[in-house]
Design a protein around this motif. Sequence first.
Motif, PDB file in Angstrom:
ATOM      1  N   THR A   1     -33.643  -2.740  47.481  1.00 56.65           N
ATOM      2  CA  THR A   1     -33.007  -3.852  48.199  1.00 56.65           C
ATOM      3  C   THR A   1     -32.754  -3.521  49.668  1.00 56.65           C
ATOM      4  O   THR A   1     -31.980  -4.202  50.333  1.00 56.65           O
ATOM      5  CB  THR A   1     -31.665  -4.217  47.535  1.00 56.65           C
ATOM      6  N   SER A   2     -33.366  -2.453  50.177  1.00 59.19           N
ATOM      7  CA  SER A   2     -33.111  -2.077  51.569  1.00 59.19           C
ATOM      8  C   SER A   2     -33.857  -3.019  52.516  1.00 59.19           C
ATOM      9  O   SER A   2     -34.799  -3.708  52.107  1.00 59.19           O
ATOM     10  CB  SER A   2     -33.565  -0.636  51.808  1.00 59.19           C
ATOM     11  N   PRO A   3     -33.476  -3.049  53.802  1.00 59.58           N
ATOM     12  CA  PRO A   3     -34.184  -3.910  54.767  1.00 59.58           C
ATOM     13  C   PRO A   3     -35.665  -3.549  54.920  1.00 59.58           C
ATOM     14  O   PRO A   3     -36.439  -4.348  55.438  1.00 59.58           O
ATOM     15  CB  PRO A   3     -33.430  -3.660  56.082  1.00 59.58           C
ATOM     16  N   MET A   4     -36.053  -2.325  54.484  1.00 62.57           N
ATOM     17  CA  MET A   4     -37.458  -1.918  54.611  1.00 62.57           C
ATOM     18  C   MET A   4     -38.230  -2.107  53.311  1.00 62.57           C
ATOM     19  O   MET A   4     -39.344  -1.592  53.166  1.00 62.57           O
ATOM     20  CB  MET A   4     -37.538  -0.455  55.055  1.00 62.57           C
ATOM     21  N   ALA A   5     -37.651  -2.818  52.370  1.00 62.18           N
ATOM     22  CA  ALA A   5     -38.314  -3.021  51.068  1.00 62.18           C
ATOM     23  C   ALA A   5     -39.644  -3.738  51.252  1.00 62.18           C
ATOM     24  O   ALA A   5     -39.770  -4.635  52.084  1.00 62.18           O
ATOM     25  CB  ALA A   5     -37.407  -3.843  50.164  1.00 62.18           C
ATOM     26  N   GLY A   6     -40.636  -3.330  50.459  1.00 58.92           N
ATOM     27  CA  GLY A   6     -41.927  -4.028  50.454  1.00 58.92           C
ATOM     28  C   GLY A   6     -42.905  -3.567  51.515  1.00 58.92           C
ATOM     29  O   GLY A   6     -44.032  -4.034  51.561  1.00 58.92           O
TER      30      GLY A   6
END
Length: 607
Positions: A319-324
Amino acid sequence: MKTIANPLRRNVAIIAHVDHGKTTLVDALLHQSGMFRANERVAERAMDNTDLERERGITILAKNTAVNYGDILINIVDTPGHADFGGEVERVLAMVDGVLLLVDASEGPLPQTRFVLRKALERRLTPIVVINKIDRPDARIQEVLNEVFDLFIDLDAVEEQLDFAILYTSARAGTATTSMDTPGVDLRPLFDAIVESVPPPRGDPAAPLQMLVANLDSSDYLGRIAIGRIFSGQVRIGDQISVCKLDGTFQDTRVTKLFAFEGLKRIDITEAAAGDIVCLAGIEDITIGETITDVEHRRAINPIAIDEPTVSMIFGVNTSPMAGRDGQYVTSRQIKDRLERELLGNVSIRVEPTDTPEQMKVLGRGELQLSILIEMMRREGFELQVSRPDIVTKDLNGKLMEPIEDLIIDVAEEFQGVVIAAVGMRRGTMTKMVNHGSGRVRLEFRIPARGLIGLRSQILTDTKGTGIINHLFAGWEPWHGAIASRATGALVADRAGVATAFAIWNLQERGEIFIEPTAPVYEGMIIGENARAADMDVNVTKEKKQTNMRSSGADEAVRLIPPRKRGLEQAIEWINDDELVEVTPHNIRIRKRILAANMRPKRNAEL
């Protein structure tokens, strides 16, 4: 009494503590049995065929092979040596009639030696003791042999089991001898001992078919492949068979492919009988512990008993801002499917649901087993975030019980004080101390499983990388009380951006930095370890401003201390309960569970 199924078969497992030479010995057996052509290129430790096993130098999965010695076919199972992968050992012992117990000529019997030998003796398997690495300069062969005898007596071995064959080998040189007075030339004495000591498999080929599935493999073309031993009866290609499922139901199907082992290869065969270890392909949804039987006689064999898991972790969607950014598989459904696939072939892991569908609780034998699973998922393109390992507790008669481990630490004499202090802080009590006079001391402790979390990296730091740590599940005891967690706080990024050398240079004196300049960061990401106990929010993206007098690059050169990058295991051990490890195919980041700085103090006040 069951009759001998096939006098030309021997089924044997190689069991030992980690790094005592099992896979190297299998290599030598394969080479000397003529399984490879003279010009064939074979990798060292050929049985360790996955990238992770080769990198770490450990066996993770049990594997089957077979060699011919004269007219006799010897089926060999190579097993892992780590206690965390004990489930692999427990299930392969159901396939064999004897075990080669490998013991290092210097280290002697260690915790996993005791664990695997106890399991083998309970199953009444015939042991052959192999003292390996006799060419070590610090070998103490006679003392180790006495220790092995003591271990057998301690484990209540019956009289026939105490009358075991003893061989002295150097697996690396490929030699074995029955007496230290005559040096070994090749492994022929070991082959002879297997043929003479290990009984041929028992079972009635004329009885109805019964085959226990002890291992699984898969193929892109054939689907799931069940590996197991036929205990009675015969099987041919085209036969109608019935699978006795673990839930008591039956699934009728047909044999489409049948394989036997030959060296590192599988060969097609048309039929097999009692005593053989074979692979059956094309049976859908078959799992370990199920029985393949005759359609008319559906009698299941008792499933393999496996010890319970003791450690749990929460696996969740990243769920971090860098996910995906890195991963190919990022959704909860994909992670859940992958964990369910792991359950098919890994009997010592359990998966339980949590309050939210985005997270799953994974239970295993130890943090090494779970970190290997995470590493495998990461290499397959998964992105996930994992919590700190937690132990599994039980409620027994109103008392809270926790798992206890036997811990053995082998260190140089100069470090024994610092090691005893470190284990004592984690509620470990010393039970034994052995000094062989070689400059190293073996310390034995009894410690709650909680105390092992993070201990390995601490001991390696305290002993300058020379400490050897082994542990083994010992049982359940009442709760031992609180154990102090990490004494230091974290340096947490307070905004998103890119880390600069100037900002890191200013932060170095605050503590230890984990990231390099130009690394992307986000609010709530942990960029270092604070020297003090409290967490500190810092700006790691700060740039040096230019003035009218000079450019931003002028002035003194920035000297940075190299960052201490944390691998997956070190990161999992280091984090606290309010932190997570973000795992992607290319990055391992540590973050706060609650990213927003203004939300965190509120939560800490609530706790």
